[in-house]
Write an enzyme that holds these catalytic residues in place. Sequence first.
Site: not given
Ligand code: TTP
Ligand code: MG
Length: 400
Positions: A105-106, A9
């Site tokens: 992103d995962e 992730d």
């Molecule tokens: P996430 O992996 O949930 O968050 P992140 O990568 O920003 O942070 P973390 O280090 O905790 O993983 O989500 C990935 C991307 O998806 C995030 O950068 C933006 C998008 N996203 C949205 O647009 N809306 C949302 O509600 C979420 C949870 C994510």
């Molecule tokens: Mg993330």
Amino acid sequence: MERRILHIDMDAFFASVEVVRDPSLRGKPLIIGGRKGDVRGVVSTASYEARKFGVHSAMPLAHAVRLCPHGIFMRGDFSRYQAASEEVLAALRTVSPLVEMASIDEAYVDVSGSQKLFGGDDGIAAHIKREVRRRTQLPCSIAIASNKLVAKIATELAKPDGYLRVATGEEEAFLAPLPLRRLLGVGPRTGEALEALGIATIGQLAAFSEERLMKKFGQLGRALRCAARGESNSEVRLEHTPKSIGRETTFEVDLLDWDRVESVLMHLMERSMFAMRKQGLETRCVTLKVRYADFKTSTFSKMLPSSTCVDAEVTAALHKLLPKARTRRARVRLIGVSLSSLSADQHQLLLFDGQSAEKWEHALESVDRIRERHGFESVRSAKSMKLGKHVKLATPSLSR
Ligand code: TTP
Ligand code: MG
């Protein structure tokens, strides 16, 4: 074979992409989702610095402005995030073809079969971190465990920029001390109901009477208890690999000049190969397509001795096919190339003509990087250079 599943992730994904684009943003509270005045917007991501102020994803933008008035607010550019995501996919495919992008992103990767080649879990994780950094300059967090469920929970704990390994057999012990809400499938309502039974940790749920859980939650109760014990056998769902990648073009006037036709073909080949490498793929089958002035269309294919992502090997195949296309003495209306029998590029070229292929791959990697920065035409082969500085094809070629 022992089953090992990797979960990755990206850290503060959208925000991190913006920091790579503009390094002056590093270390600042950065909020992607809209500008300060965009009253109806929501936060899509907040940098870790912004999270310290309580800003998080899905929060109304106006609320984020109140919590973090000095933050840098941006609308963001989804196409850039999509491009970074594709680079991550390509990086993952270098360790195993069994990749599932679970969101932008995962991803999950079944790395069971890659253990020997990369030196076990730790070697695989180090390789991916390096490969993701090199291609995107972005930080990520990785975990490897015996199944998807445990790997995903472990990644959360590895953040930011970390790596965590849960050995097979250690799943239950690993999960036991964690708060109940870390378990996937435990939302606010289920969480409250479980807490009312005196369950606060995943370990307490795992040890709880199955009968009582089933009485209260039905089948969900049993599923939750299995999950709490770290049991899961859901498979990595394969990312779709295209059947073929190709480029073709119709000439403005039908041509008899095969030297010119060949130059255009080499240009199309370079473009196809570039597009293929961007997806982390390699090809085993090269097809030349010709449509003559009378609309008769012929294809000529050649299987390669092994899969490749190297232009020179595909050029050699095309040179074997071209004389076949030329036996018909008619003008050429359309020329194209298509690459098929595509598979994940695992850089296992050592079996066949190992050294030179490896050298080529390194050269092409730098070529692709220059092209990404300065445009495709910044690097060209001698043959396609004959077309002049800027190639303008009469009909744009499409990938299938
Ligand atoms: P996430 O992996 O949930 O968050 P992140 O990568 O920003 O942070 P973390 O280090 O905790 O993983 O989500 C990935 C991307 O998806 C995030 O950068 C933006 C998008 N996203 C949205 O647009 N809306 C949302 O509600 C979420 C949870 C994510
Ligand atoms: Mg993330």
